[in-house]
Design a protein around this motif. Sequence first.
Motif, PDB file in Angstrom:
ATOM      1  N   PRO A   1       0.999  -1.071  -0.108  1.00 62.18           N
ATOM      2  CA  PRO A   1      -0.081  -0.149   0.191  1.00 62.18           C
ATOM      3  C   PRO A   1       0.823   1.295  -0.087  1.00 62.18           C
ATOM      4  O   PRO A   1       2.193   0.917   0.374  1.00 62.18           O
ATOM      5  CB  PRO A   1      -0.721  -0.203   1.261  1.00 62.18           C
ATOM      6  CG  PRO A   1       0.262  -0.889   2.239  1.00 62.18           C
ATOM      7  CD  PRO A   1       0.929  -1.666   1.524  1.00 62.18           C
ATOM      8  N   PRO A   2       0.337   2.458  -0.044  1.00 68.20           N
ATOM      9  CA  PRO A   2      -1.182   2.707  -0.349  1.00 68.20           C
ATOM     10  C   PRO A   2      -1.354   2.426  -2.079  1.00 68.20           C
ATOM     11  O   PRO A   2      -0.438   2.308  -2.651  1.00 68.20           O
ATOM     12  CB  PRO A   2      -1.479   4.168  -0.017  1.00 68.20           C
ATOM     13  CG  PRO A   2       0.158   4.918  -0.315  1.00 68.20           C
ATOM     14  CD  PRO A   2       1.044   3.612  -0.047  1.00 68.20           C
TER      15      PRO A   2
ATOM     16  N   SER B   1      -9.971  -7.851   2.863  1.00 69.08           N
ATOM     17  CA  SER B   1     -10.041  -6.486   2.134  1.00 69.08           C
ATOM     18  C   SER B   1     -11.305  -5.844   2.599  1.00 69.08           C
ATOM     19  O   SER B   1     -11.200  -4.542   2.125  1.00 69.08           O
ATOM     20  CB  SER B   1      -9.997  -6.919   0.896  1.00 69.08           C
ATOM     21  OG  SER B   1     -11.461  -7.581   0.438  1.00 69.08           O
ATOM     22  N   ALA B   2     -12.275  -5.983   3.278  1.00 71.59           N
ATOM     23  CA  ALA B   2     -13.536  -5.303   3.576  1.00 71.59           C
ATOM     24  C   ALA B   2     -13.290  -4.750   5.055  1.00 71.59           C
ATOM     25  O   ALA B   2     -13.869  -4.336   5.626  1.00 71.59           O
ATOM     26  CB  ALA B   2     -14.693  -6.234   3.391  1.00 71.59           C
ATOM     27  N   LEU B   3     -12.214  -5.166   5.557  1.00 66.83           N
ATOM     28  CA  LEU B   3     -12.016  -5.130   7.096  1.00 66.83           C
ATOM     29  C   LEU B   3     -10.990  -3.679   7.018  1.00 66.83           C
ATOM     30  O   LEU B   3      -9.814  -3.802   6.321  1.00 66.83           O
ATOM     31  CB  LEU B   3     -11.493  -5.973   7.848  1.00 66.83           C
ATOM     32  CG  LEU B   3     -12.482  -7.219   7.849  1.00 66.83           C
ATOM     33  CD1 LEU B   3     -11.759  -8.661   8.823  1.00 66.83           C
ATOM     34  CD2 LEU B   3     -13.661  -6.748   8.523  1.00 66.83           C
TER      35      LEU B   3
ATOM     36  N   PRO C   1      -3.431   1.623   5.438  1.00 69.83           N
ATOM     37  CA  PRO C   1      -3.978   0.430   4.669  1.00 69.83           C
ATOM     38  C   PRO C   1      -3.204  -0.905   4.526  1.00 69.83           C
ATOM     39  O   PRO C   1      -1.686  -0.981   4.808  1.00 69.83           O
ATOM     40  CB  PRO C   1      -3.789   1.198   3.006  1.00 69.83           C
ATOM     41  CG  PRO C   1      -2.643   2.294   3.300  1.00 69.83           C
ATOM     42  CD  PRO C   1      -2.889   2.750   4.914  1.00 69.83           C
ATOM     43  N   GLY C   2      -3.958  -2.019   4.321  1.00 66.52           N
ATOM     44  CA  GLY C   2      -3.171  -3.318   4.410  1.00 66.52           C
ATOM     45  C   GLY C   2      -2.325  -3.549   3.069  1.00 66.52           C
ATOM     46  O   GLY C   2      -2.510  -3.089   2.071  1.00 66.52           O
TER      47      GLY C   2
ATOM     48  N   SER D   1      -5.328  -9.025   3.109  1.00 67.48           N
ATOM     49  CA  SER D   1      -5.163  -7.707   3.233  1.00 67.48           C
ATOM     50  C   SER D   1      -4.666  -7.808   4.671  1.00 67.48           C
ATOM     51  O   SER D   1      -5.063  -8.214   5.528  1.00 67.48           O
ATOM     52  CB  SER D   1      -6.308  -6.714   3.205  1.00 67.48           C
ATOM     53  OG  SER D   1      -5.994  -5.574   3.590  1.00 67.48           O
ATOM     54  N   VAL D   2      -3.094  -7.326   4.790  1.00 70.03           N
ATOM     55  CA  VAL D   2      -2.416  -7.532   5.963  1.00 70.03           C
ATOM     56  C   VAL D   2      -1.619  -6.508   6.450  1.00 70.03           C
ATOM     57  O   VAL D   2      -0.862  -5.729   5.733  1.00 70.03           O
ATOM     58  CB  VAL D   2      -1.450  -8.776   5.901  1.00 70.03           C
ATOM     59  CG1 VAL D   2      -0.693  -8.951   7.065  1.00 70.03           C
ATOM     60  CG2 VAL D   2      -2.135 -10.099   5.428  1.00 70.03           C
ATOM     61  N   ASP D   3      -1.750  -6.045   7.641  1.00 65.67           N
ATOM     62  CA  ASP D   3      -0.886  -4.831   8.338  1.00 65.67           C
ATOM     63  C   ASP D   3       0.306  -5.797   8.604  1.00 65.67           C
ATOM     64  O   ASP D   3       0.383  -6.204   9.841  1.00 65.67           O
ATOM     65  CB  ASP D   3      -1.480  -3.967   9.416  1.00 65.67           C
ATOM     66  CG  ASP D   3      -0.841  -3.027   9.865  1.00 65.67           C
ATOM     67  OD1 ASP D   3       0.314  -2.415   9.187  1.00 65.67           O
ATOM     68  OD2 ASP D   3      -1.303  -2.392  10.802  1.00 65.67           O
TER      69      ASP D   3
END
Length: 777
Positions: A454-455, A633-635, A642-643, A660-662
């Motif tokens: 990201p972003p 991706s919706a969380l 952004p993940g 989608s991961v932080d």
Amino acid sequence: MSPIATSRFFRCVAIVWLAATGAVVAAPAIPAWSLLPQPAKLSPAGSGAATIADGAVVSVRGADRAQVQSMAERFVQRVADTNGLHLRLAATGAAHPAIAFDVEPNADVTDDAGYRITVDDGGILVTARTPRGAFYGSVTLAQLLTPAGWTRGAPVAVAHGVIDDHPRFAWRALLLDSGRHYQSVAEIKQLIDWMSLHKLNVLLWHLTEDQGWRLDIPKYPELTKIGACRKAVGFDRELTGSAEQPYCGFYTEADARDIVRYAAERYVEVVPEIDLPGHMQAAVATYPWLGVTGQRPPVWTEWGVSPWLLKPNEKTLQFVDDVLDEVMRLFPSRYISIGGDEADKQQWNASPEVQAQMRKLGLANMDQLQGWFTQQVAAHLIKAGRTPVGWDDELVAGATLPAAEVVMSWHGDDNERVALTAIKQGHDVVMTPQESLYFDHVQSDRPDEWPGPPPAATLRQAYDTVVIPNGASAAEAKRIIGVQAGLWAEQMPTFAHDQHAVFPRVAALAELGWSPAQAHDWDGFLQRMPAELARYRALGIGYADSAFAPAFQVTASEGGFRVELANQVGFGTLRYTTDGSAPTSRSTPYSRPLTLARDATLRAATFAADGFELAAPRALVLDETTLLSRDSSALATCSQQPGSRLEGSKPATGPRPLYSVDIGNACWLWPQASLDGTRHVAMTVERMPWRFGDEAKDAVVRHPADAAGEFEIHADSCTGPLLARLPLGSAARANGQVRLDAQVAMPAGAGARDLCVFATGDPRQGQWALARIAFSK
């Protein structure tokens, strides 16, 4: 024979003859010119057209006949590949060709890379001063022959008029990272072909990295024997076939010469990059004396910024000079990039020897020492008649760069402050801001978006890149010599992924680099994209449709669901079906929010005005789980950043999962989840190997209740009431996705509650990713 039959006979003969000679024939419709990048000046005649049919004759005349003839041969092949028209190249100047290329050194066109196309009753004439200009004219001409809605193999009507064109910037570049992941010679040639069709003229070839040294240097043969290979960790194991088989790859001298020659034929200059003093762990792994500690690290298997810098002494400088001498022998480019970015100086700071050298040179800090080192390297290039190129990091740190160095400015934040500093110091500057022109970044927040950091760098953001820093005077603005996109390959292991990342954002890059500032028009760009995407499809380019893809927003309605459709750019017509069929250009157009019953499947796709499919169909299943489940991706992430989009392990069947991961913080937020009456939760998760380098310093460690760790779900906040605990147990040792189940302690009449979902333990021991969380009653 009757008069009518005779008339028809001669009419048929005339049509056959006209098609065979390529002469002008009447056309029932004249499509508008749809060109990308937009030329400098368009002067349509308003009426009339030249029709180019199968068998049309192409001729070459004027200066540099052999070179232009070779270019014309490639043009004829490109037209055949793209739209199926088979043109005939005349051996010598034909008397009345349908298409002619005329190269005259004194031609009345702007710039040696400029050209003029004239379309009139005599056919199509491309005029240029040089073969380079004629080549760029051929690129535009090929687009004239593939207007919006063209039919493969059918005659094409080209509207009468004149096109006068030349580039805005001299440097129109794509950076290709071959250090993190290796591309074959054939793949690089394919990319060069496609670059040239966008009038890009520089391939910045990133050849050395912490993760691999990719260029053969005969004086230092171990660089490719040791430095070109790394252990197969993570997805590299799938590329090599085994964890025991290392990930390797390098380019021989013959490979480099072949690529340089191929690129030159397409007017693309290959600028090699030997990045130093950082990004050199593979070199230090090969020859430990190049480093500060004397120890031999492995060729890095992680991503990020490595602390293994070159030792800034005379012995290392001799090594660098030797390498650059070989590089200059292989690459005739005026420019040689020496990098200079992301030099983590922790080893320098810890070294008494380096500290002593810094003091001996009278320098105040390690950034100044890097500046001294860079000065020595740059001086060697300048003495050889070359121009050094490097990144803007030292300017960010407040240090200086060699006066002759071209600066690639990737720190676009803070209103392009760094680029403005560079031009005020007298440097020529290439604008390559990571925020909009790093094409490894994700293109959207869609659930099917491909992996990347990201972003998001969207198509619109790429198109709206600031190329002249705010505050620059007219004289200073002339120091901006071009634009460049970056294709960094940490998460792009395949050429298919490269294509997805580059296209169609490269169309925005092309227009930034070539078209005049006054031609910048987002709406006009979008109107020209359908024809461009059709060309991509005809050439077999695997482009991303993220900008045009339909997105679904679902809320509850009485007895069912309310669904809104949109796409990222607000362009095209969204069409949908609910009967199980795939949407077509004749399906119902979306005009207002839909109300749909449960147990329905909505399919939607995006179409251009001429019926061309801009984005492939996406499907939404509407059932009792729709509002009770989310994929990652919706969380939101708990850090509100952004993940990253990460790929999971390839399953036995089906596509590879995406998450989608932080990175370093396995924690997600679900705001205002309506979970009244839910009793059960199921989660699909995967543990991924840690290979995120310096991200480790920011890792968030949560104390586990059990040695193996668990996922926890809390209400209101991450320290709020515990709703469910899902022990990991054997899941921590599993390969690929695993399912976790638990009962939910949901308070009665809870209503909508914010949820926090996180994994306990240390993510550096394995980064947990969440595929999906689903509640049920």
